[in-house]
Design a protein around this motif. Structure first.
Motif, PDB file in Angstrom:
ATOM      1  N   ILE A  26       2.757   8.153  20.558  1.00  0.00           N
ATOM      2  CA  ILE A  26       1.703   8.295  19.548  1.00  0.00           C
ATOM      3  C   ILE A  26       0.882   7.010  19.460  1.00  0.00           C
ATOM      4  N   PHE A  27       1.569   5.866  19.466  1.00  0.00           N
ATOM      5  CA  PHE A  27       0.848   4.587  19.397  1.00  0.00           C
ATOM      6  C   PHE A  27      -0.019   4.392  20.630  1.00  0.00           C
ATOM      7  N   LEU A  28       0.508   4.685  21.818  1.00  0.00           N
ATOM      8  CA  LEU A  28      -0.291   4.533  23.034  1.00  0.00           C
ATOM      9  C   LEU A  28      -1.498   5.465  23.021  1.00  0.00           C
ATOM     10  N   ALA A  29      -1.322   6.686  22.501  1.00  0.00           N
ATOM     11  CA  ALA A  29      -2.450   7.619  22.418  1.00  0.00           C
ATOM     12  C   ALA A  29      -3.520   7.092  21.468  1.00  0.00           C
ATOM     13  N   LEU A  30      -3.107   6.606  20.296  1.00  0.00           N
ATOM     14  CA  LEU A  30      -4.080   6.075  19.337  1.00  0.00           C
ATOM     15  C   LEU A  30      -4.777   4.838  19.881  1.00  0.00           C
ATOM     16  N   PHE A  31      -4.017   3.960  20.514  1.00  0.00           N
ATOM     17  CA  PHE A  31      -4.609   2.741  21.070  1.00  0.00           C
ATOM     18  C   PHE A  31      -5.549   3.078  22.223  1.00  0.00           C
ATOM     19  N   GLY A  32      -5.150   4.044  23.052  1.00  0.00           N
ATOM     20  CA  GLY A  32      -6.021   4.462  24.154  1.00  0.00           C
ATOM     21  C   GLY A  32      -7.334   5.037  23.651  1.00  0.00           C
ATOM     22  N   ILE A 136     -11.729   3.023  13.204  1.00  0.00           N
ATOM     23  CA  ILE A 136     -11.440   3.113  14.642  1.00  0.00           C
ATOM     24  C   ILE A 136     -11.616   1.753  15.311  1.00  0.00           C
ATOM     25  N   TYR A 137     -12.740   1.108  15.030  1.00  0.00           N
ATOM     26  CA  TYR A 137     -12.980  -0.206  15.626  1.00  0.00           C
ATOM     27  C   TYR A 137     -12.027  -1.258  15.044  1.00  0.00           C
ATOM     28  N   GLY A 138     -11.713  -1.139  13.747  1.00  0.00           N
ATOM     29  CA  GLY A 138     -10.783  -2.078  13.137  1.00  0.00           C
ATOM     30  C   GLY A 138      -9.380  -1.944  13.697  1.00  0.00           C
ATOM     31  N   PHE A 139      -8.952  -0.705  13.976  1.00  0.00           N
ATOM     32  CA  PHE A 139      -7.651  -0.488  14.608  1.00  0.00           C
ATOM     33  C   PHE A 139      -7.601  -1.175  15.960  1.00  0.00           C
ATOM     34  N   ARG A 140      -8.658  -1.036  16.736  1.00  0.00           N
ATOM     35  CA  ARG A 140      -8.671  -1.633  18.073  1.00  0.00           C
ATOM     36  C   ARG A 140      -8.603  -3.148  18.017  1.00  0.00           C
ATOM     37  N   ILE A 141      -9.415  -3.755  17.185  1.00  0.00           N
ATOM     38  CA  ILE A 141      -9.433  -5.218  17.154  1.00  0.00           C
ATOM     39  C   ILE A 141      -8.136  -5.769  16.579  1.00  0.00           C
ATOM     40  N   SER A 142      -7.498  -5.038  15.661  1.00  0.00           N
ATOM     41  CA  SER A 142      -6.218  -5.493  15.111  1.00  0.00           C
ATOM     42  C   SER A 142      -5.130  -5.475  16.176  1.00  0.00           C
ATOM     43  N   VAL A 143      -5.062  -4.393  16.955  1.00  0.00           N
ATOM     44  CA  VAL A 143      -4.036  -4.290  17.991  1.00  0.00           C
ATOM     45  C   VAL A 143      -4.284  -5.298  19.103  1.00  0.00           C
ATOM     46  N   LEU A 308     -11.647   4.506   0.083  1.00  0.00           N
ATOM     47  CA  LEU A 308     -11.653   3.251   0.832  1.00  0.00           C
ATOM     48  C   LEU A 308     -10.242   2.689   0.974  1.00  0.00           C
ATOM     49  N   GLY A 309      -9.550   2.553  -0.151  1.00  0.00           N
ATOM     50  CA  GLY A 309      -8.195   2.010  -0.100  1.00  0.00           C
ATOM     51  C   GLY A 309      -7.214   2.952   0.558  1.00  0.00           C
ATOM     52  N   ILE A 310      -7.348   4.263   0.280  1.00  0.00           N
ATOM     53  CA  ILE A 310      -6.403   5.235   0.848  1.00  0.00           C
ATOM     54  C   ILE A 310      -6.528   5.283   2.363  1.00  0.00           C
ATOM     55  N   ALA A 311      -7.760   5.314   2.887  1.00  0.00           N
ATOM     56  CA  ALA A 311      -7.960   5.420   4.333  1.00  0.00           C
ATOM     57  C   ALA A 311      -7.428   4.189   5.060  1.00  0.00           C
ATOM     58  N   SER A 312      -7.785   3.005   4.579  1.00  0.00           N
ATOM     59  CA  SER A 312      -7.333   1.788   5.261  1.00  0.00           C
ATOM     60  C   SER A 312      -5.832   1.603   5.132  1.00  0.00           C
ATOM     61  N   PHE A 313      -5.267   1.922   3.958  1.00  0.00           N
ATOM     62  CA  PHE A 313      -3.824   1.791   3.791  1.00  0.00           C
ATOM     63  C   PHE A 313      -3.075   2.765   4.699  1.00  0.00           C
ATOM     64  N   THR A 314      -3.576   3.989   4.831  1.00  0.00           N
ATOM     65  CA  THR A 314      -2.917   4.980   5.678  1.00  0.00           C
ATOM     66  C   THR A 314      -2.896   4.537   7.134  1.00  0.00           C
ATOM     67  N   VAL A 315      -4.028   4.056   7.636  1.00  0.00           N
ATOM     68  CA  VAL A 315      -4.089   3.600   9.023  1.00  0.00           C
ATOM     69  C   VAL A 315      -3.145   2.426   9.244  1.00  0.00           C
ATOM     70  N   LEU A 322       4.827   2.864  13.267  1.00  0.00           N
ATOM     71  CA  LEU A 322       5.045   3.188  14.677  1.00  0.00           C
ATOM     72  C   LEU A 322       5.592   1.986  15.440  1.00  0.00           C
ATOM     73  N   LEU A 323       5.036   0.805  15.175  1.00  0.00           N
ATOM     74  CA  LEU A 323       5.512  -0.399  15.869  1.00  0.00           C
ATOM     75  C   LEU A 323       6.940  -0.744  15.469  1.00  0.00           C
ATOM     76  N   ILE A 324       7.288  -0.553  14.204  1.00  0.00           N
ATOM     77  CA  ILE A 324       8.659  -0.822  13.761  1.00  0.00           C
ATOM     78  C   ILE A 324       9.634   0.139  14.426  1.00  0.00           C
ATOM     79  N   PHE A 325       9.264   1.410  14.518  1.00  0.00           N
ATOM     80  CA  PHE A 325      10.145   2.389  15.175  1.00  0.00           C
ATOM     81  C   PHE A 325      10.317   2.059  16.654  1.00  0.00           C
ATOM     82  N   ILE A 326       9.241   1.627  17.311  1.00  0.00           N
ATOM     83  CA  ILE A 326       9.335   1.232  18.721  1.00  0.00           C
ATOM     84  C   ILE A 326      10.244   0.015  18.866  1.00  0.00           C
TER      85      ILE A 326
END
Length: 345
Positions: A26-32, A136-143, A308-315, A322-326
């Motif tokens: 799931i993480f690889l799919a989202l990052f891709g 979407i862009y924030g997820f990419r730059i964070s990872v 605003l808070g719900i969307a960013s907190f959820t992502v 996902l990273l903790i489970f990995i």
């Protein structure tokens, strides 16, 4: 390249942890998907056909005059006038989200921050920018920031820990005291001072965080080298006249890397959390950059816009979970005390 029996067993044991296995995919799919963010969320068409020729605005800049406009500046493809000119002699293929992370929606039906709608699926922020595009862009730059910080800090931490553990004695003693002093530095105060001198950017933040993050791996690698430095195969290698560099890299380091690999997902999580916290405090990326921390700050400052808070907190919560489970699955796979149980098909 075929895996050794030991590594094959570790891989099978990692797959046996269903939560970690599916979290990895799931993480690889989202990052891709985030790596192709320009093809998912953009204010430019992916491909255009105009007057018998194909154009690719996502990768190339075209002036407005190319399509019959009046200005030599880049065409504003969201402008109804430009769209009419292009549609009169061709067509445009748009991304699913017709907003870049910097695009301002001037046609809102309510003042910004606007609630979710068919045009802005997760609403807009307080500057009328699309929330989903910024996520979407924030997820990419964070990872990407977390991965770069993890790789660089691992290289430095493994190198320092290997030198301390292998040579021991005064090298280890002075190294430990220096690390204790360095770890006591107030990171937040250093960032505040530097942010007042230079404008923080991706590489500035990466360099500053690297100065303090490499110490997390030193104790693990140091302990492995202290344990292995007196093993028989290391003594035999010394007796054969092999140089210390060869012994460290070829004989001791592979064993130390087992414990190091299990820490990498947690270091990645820490890097992402640090960047988010700095952006939330206003000490992170430059203003306007896509940032999960900046969206969290907007959610705090605009309680009347809960999306605003719900969307960013959820992502952020999904990504870190996902990273903790990995990381948990990798830790179990490299744990010699764990007995392998074949996963059910």
């Amino acid at each position: 390249m075929a895996l050794s029996p030991l590594n094959r067993r570790r891989w099978q044991q990692f797959k046996a942890n269903r939560r970690g296995w599916w979290s990895l995919w799931i993480f690889l799919a989202l990052f891709g998907l985030s790596l192709g963010a320009e093809l998912i969320a953009n204010d430019k068409p992916i491909v255009m056909y105009y007057d018998g020729e194909f154009y690719f605005p996502v990768v190339q800049v075209y002036p407005e005059t190319t399509f019959g406009g009046d200005f030599v500046t880049e065409a504003e493809y969201r402008d109804p006038y430009i769209q009419d000119l292009i549609n009169a002699k061709g067509w445009m293929l748009w991304p699913p989200i017709r907003y870049h992370y910097q695009t301002i929606n001037y046609y809102l039906e309510s003042p910004a921050p606007a609630p979710p709608s068919s045009d802005n699926w997760l609403g807009t922020d307080d500057q009328a920018r699309d929330v989903l595009a910024r996520l979407i862009y924030g997820f990419r730059i964070s990872v990407l920031f977390g991965l770069a910080l993890t790789v660089l800090s691992s290289i430095v931490g493994v190198l320092v820990g290997a030198i301390q553990g292998y040579f021991g004695g005064w090298v280890d003693l002075f190294g430990q005291r220096a690390i204790e002093i360095w770890s006591g530095m107030p990171v937040l105060f250093v960032l505040i001072i530097l942010s007042s001198v230079v404008e923080p950017g991706f590489w500035w933040l990466l360099g500053i965080m690297l100065l303090f993050s490499w110490t997390s791996l030193v104790p693990v690698v140091r302990a492995e080298f202290l344990r292995a430095r007196n093993f028989d195969y290391v003594r035999a290698a010394r007796a054969l006249g092999l140089p210390n560099r060869t012994i460290i890299v070829r004989h001791v380091l592979p064993n130390a890397m087992v414990a190091t690999i299990t820490f990498l997902p947690f270091i990645l999580t820490g890097g992402i959390t640090s960047l988010t916290a700095l952006d939330f405090l206003g000490l992170g990326l430059p203003p306007g950059s896509p940032s999960l921390g900046e969206l969290l700050l907007q959610g705090k400052n605009n309680t009347q816009a809960p999306w605003l808070g719900i969307a960013s907190f959820t992502v952020l919560a999904v990504m870190l979970s996902l990273l903790i489970f990995i990381g948990e699955a990798a830790r179990d796979a490299f744990d010699p005390r764990k007995t392998f149980q074949e996963a059910s098909p």
